[in-house]
Scaffold this motif. Sequence first.
Motif, PDB file in Angstrom:
ATOM      1  N   GLN A   1       0.828  -1.209   0.000  1.00 49.47           N
ATOM      2  CA  GLN A   1       0.000   0.000   0.000  1.00 49.47           C
ATOM      3  C   GLN A   1       0.864   1.261   0.000  1.00 49.47           C
ATOM      4  N   LYS A   2       1.971   1.227   0.736  1.00 53.41           N
ATOM      5  CA  LYS A   2       2.802   2.420   0.900  1.00 53.41           C
ATOM      6  C   LYS A   2       3.719   2.674  -0.282  1.00 53.41           C
ATOM      7  N   LYS A   3       4.222   1.582  -0.869  1.00 55.80           N
ATOM      8  CA  LYS A   3       5.342   1.718  -1.788  1.00 55.80           C
ATOM      9  C   LYS A   3       4.901   1.587  -3.241  1.00 55.80           C
ATOM     10  N   LYS A   4       5.169   2.604  -4.028  1.00 54.30           N
ATOM     11  CA  LYS A   4       4.843   2.534  -5.462  1.00 54.30           C
ATOM     12  C   LYS A   4       5.793   1.548  -6.139  1.00 54.30           C
ATOM     13  N   GLY A   5       5.267   0.816  -7.102  1.00 51.07           N
ATOM     14  CA  GLY A   5       6.111  -0.109  -7.851  1.00 51.07           C
ATOM     15  C   GLY A   5       6.561  -1.311  -7.039  1.00 51.07           C
TER      16      GLY A   5
END
Length: 558
Positions: A265-269
């Motif tokens: 949820q927090k980290k893009k990619g």
Amino acid sequence: HALSSPPESDMAAQCVTKVELTVSCDNLMDRDITSKSDPLCVLLMNSSDSKWYEVGRTEKIQNCLSPKFAKKFLIDYYFEMVQKLKFGIYDIDNKTIDLSDDDFLGELECTLGQVVSSKKLTRPLMLKSKSPAGKGTITICAEEINDSRVVNFEVEARKLDKKDFLGKSDPYLEFFKQTATGWQLAHRTEVVKNNLNPTWRPFRIPLQSLCGGDLDKPIKVECYDYDNDGSHDLIGIFETTMTRLKEASRSSPAEFECINSKKKQKKKGYKNSGVVSVKSCQVVKEYTFLDYIMGGCQINFTVAIDFTGSNGDPRSPQSLHYISPQGVNEYLSAIWSVGNVIQDYDSDKMFPAFGFGAQIPPSWQVSHEFPLNFVPSNPFCAGIEGVVEAYRVCLPQVKLFGPTNFSPIINHVARFAQQALQQTTASQYFVLLIITDGIITDMDETRNAIVNASRLPMSIIIVGVGRADFTAMEFLDGDDGRLRSTAGEAAMRDIVQFVPFRQFKDVRGRLLRRHAPPEALAKSVLAEVPTQLVDFFNTMKLVPPNSTGPAPNASETL
């Protein structure tokens, strides 16, 4: 996520397994005038105070003289006890619980051991008068109800997330089974310290514990970073099934991405928090004690009795061989209690019985392996009654002497066990019961004989009677560590069980409680035999004689 496993309950250690009994009848008597009987089966068991108590009842089957009952009886099975059963068949004509006002169609009394060893037992039904209940018969089928398959895993992982500030991660895995009430922990691997590409030691999980035998039931695997303070950090999770896991092979591992939902949820990619790679996942059959017994393995029971002078003159009431006016002594009590349990597993009920440490007629040479019936070519006695009778007849004919040598009788039985090992299946297992009053005089030879016998299908039970110092016997019983031969060779497994008879008596030398001692003695004496038998045959990869399945630890096609 505390890394500890719950202690096994004491009952689990005693109870060999659960057995499911299925009952059917044929040719029942017809007690109804306008229609046929409406039979029901009630199962009673005999408790230690010799009272019968009800275990359960089947459903009633309307108008049927050859009923097949759908409801089964589930019983805890204890190898070390004689479990008496009574199946009663009644014609049910009313709604009351009390069976005394229903017509009695016949009953069968037997032991659970008899049912288990024959797998399918058919017997005539008897009336209370002990006469046949017409042509009525009852058939009882026994089935062990645990799935004895286990899953052998080889698992590694790569590129796991680094969770420790100063080091890498200390990863371990937890496997969960899906149940009606949620996820249940089935297995936890060991921790691999400071490694983001760990390989865990091979491990095994019972199939029942992992998925209840359902190969398509979801299995959840969680990967954690171990912390000493118990605050283990979640690395990632994946779900799978046994069907998918079974496809794994070293050339083509089953690979699963560990997903950490918070991080995702927090980290893009975000891709994953590492990959768990199942290199091998094999479902294997592990045979149980009942698999071997039901599959035709015979237990051969041999009795050896100590006739050394230290027992005292058999004519004197102080002697351990003195037979009381009631017809008992400690030797007879031990023979009865252990023999009564064992005899259900020996199909021909013919038991070789020997004495040692006496001068025997006609030459009065000391012998350490003479047949109680004095017939070396045929030392067999018919049933436990035959052993008792042979002992009574033999006692006045020999001169108690010495020394107390165990190795000749152990090697005698070992020769037969060695021959049985030539078979390609688990066809025979040997149990030697030695009843003795004394201190062994050939300790070194006995140690060597036991270490040799530990590689054979054989167990040795020593019952110590009288007041002697039995320290040496405790030493032979390998509970405190592996017994070694004089040359330093370790026993392959622990095969000796020693029990002092005095622990079943009160201070005045009377047997504790009239009914309990034989049961208590048999329970204590025979407690380790099922495990010893299973360990031996599984180690040797020997299957039951009537088995159609693969060898233990051989991969099974599901």
